[in-house]
Design a protein around this motif. Sequence first.
Motif: not given
Length: 487
Positions: A215-228, A406-414
């Motif tokens: 694989a060249d890409i791993i996509g994940i959900n948004p990891i934005h700051a929420l509400f502690p 050597g991933l072609g893209v790496g992480l894809y962050l939504d």
Amino acid sequence: MNESKLLARLSELAGILPAYIDNWQQQHATPPATQRMLLAAMGFDVSSPEKLAAAIDEREQRSWLRLLEPVVVIRATTPWVRIVMQDGVADEEWQWRLDLEEGGSLHGQFYPKTLAKIETKKIQGTTHTAWQLTLPEHIAPGYHRLILLRAGQVYAEQVFIVAPAACYQPEAVANSGRIWGPAVQLYAVRSERNWGIGDFSDLRLLLEQWAAQGADIIGINPIHALFPHNPEHASPYSPSSRLFFNILYIDIEAITDFHECDAARATLRTPEFQMRLEGLRTTEMVDYAGVAGLKLPVLEMLYQHFSERHLAKDSERAAAFRAFQAREGERLYRHTLFEALQEHFHNQDPNVWGWPVWPEPYRHPDSAEVRAFEAARQDRITFFAYLQWQADLQLAAIGWRSLELGLGVGLYLDLAISVDGGGAEAWANQALYAIGVGVGAPPGTQQSTRSGLGTAAIRARSSTRSSLCTLYCHASAQHAACGRAAS
């Protein structure tokens, strides 16, 4: 002109589309009630036909009554800007100066009447002419400042943005290249070692496993700051801020301070803690409150250790933390100040869900009351900055690992389309948001919140130079933190 036509004309001038096409390719006219609501959120007085007509006149004449527009975006290799002058001063010598973002400046002089004429307009008997001022070719992309002067006196300034011809594109997908990889909801990942929610160490392992499969890409959900203060406010698409990270994704046992802090490790070894941990790992659904209830007290212990062992002694790690604070600057400080304020007011009253229901003086970041609070609560503000530092370090390490593999893209962050109206980003940048306006997909179906703002406030323009998710998330030598553009 009747009121509906006035609404339609002002909406056109304000950039509100007269119609939209839904998912089923059906066209819908934008109703007057929606036009009125959006215009009011943009600051227009729409209370009467006379006010609408006045707003139309002001908007139509605005570009003719100032030398320069406040902001211009240039994409051409031969850049030019529109300047407007009354005929009486168009035959005098003017100077221009372009202050470059990276330092230095360009400058020159001109006589407006020798420039190419674009158009003219007469306002109250005075002729105004728009001219084309051509600037030097090949100005580097960036956020520059154009200044117009006459006889050494500044008459107008403009944010002069030069955009690159195209966004960055990894070689792996250039020229119609094709890559593959999984899309993962990180919060749903289970492992024998995490604390009931997927974390950055799980993400690193996933990256390595999928890289081994090609694989060249791993996509994940948004990891934005929420509400502690409210872990159950868990939607990644309704974040407190897109500029920083959800601290529940931190792998506590991967923090350097965990391996230095005897008290934290001893806490983990207690039967009570292990029983709670096992319960979080085996529950069918993610128990956000339970995860936060375990993680936050331990993170506080680690920060206290870091404060006493490193900050108090100005160690190398303290210097690294201070460098992170300096790099992230005011946006980090305001985010962590918000979190300290929200925690404070929520502890006083659990019904306090966000800044719109704080005591009125604290709703304004620059108020004297906020200044007094931050002076008294610096340690708590620093604690929240420490958490963002740890998240940044762990995600950056994953970015570097994607390069090593050597991933072609790496992480894809939504990327969330906007933010929760009661959160840190909206509080710190209120002038940049249409507060009180919600968006949905399809329109009208947004989930309401206690703030009454819907899932997101419409974003009027970019609140900062740097967005959290740049989507292609390789680390770089210039800025190692995954998904954050170099500032």
